[in-house]
Design an enzyme around this catalytic site. Sequence first.
Site: not given
Length: 244
Positions: A136, A149
């Site tokens: 990501s 995350y």
Amino acid sequence: MTGVAVVTGAGSGVGRAVAETLLYAGYRVALAGRRRETLEETAKGDGVLVVPTDVTDEASVKALFDATLAEWGRIDVLFNNAGTNVPATPVEDFTVEQWTKVVDTNLTGVFLCAREAFRVMRDQDPQGGRIINNGSISATTPRPNAIAYNATKHAVTGITKSLSLEGRRYGIACGQIDIGNAATPMTERMSQGVMQANGTKAPEPTMDVQNVADAVRYMAGLPLNANVQFMTVMATTMPFIGRG
């Protein structure tokens, strides 16, 4: 046939788009995800194997790879895509339960799938294969209020580098695709405004998820003596460069 691929998180979003694109390109694809019904919505045409899988469970992951081997005899590509998040939460309010939920899927799940794929690729003949991890942009530049995350995506980069290093002797290549704001159900909130580094909320642009799928197909299709180590695919005008 181009080869055999395993795609985790294949029931929706990026995973579904990648699975469909690989199928169109001629791969035989094992679709892994928690819910059979969404996997079956992805599965169209020949060359598909639906394997409901919990990537956080070691036995479930082994069953996925065993089923793929039983069906097709080898595995050439793993798209290690399954991931999750929790609602934006300041670090001081983040619970252990929230932390564990994200870490179990985004980190332990990635490790379990990569380990099983590595074992298969090491032992098969012809030897070798390719592992593509879904990172990501948060693997390099975090968003606020997303400590678990951010931490797990940074850790995926470490997994990618470790696999690349240890895979050399076996012809196993490993790369990572870092995705920014692909239009999927998970990113629908972007158009309503998301927290920025300065504490304000602002809508963010998104891109067609097919751009991601095409990038993964390119990475997967390289000969094993070439590798995309890291690739970033993002909406051109999203706030990433200079974020923070």
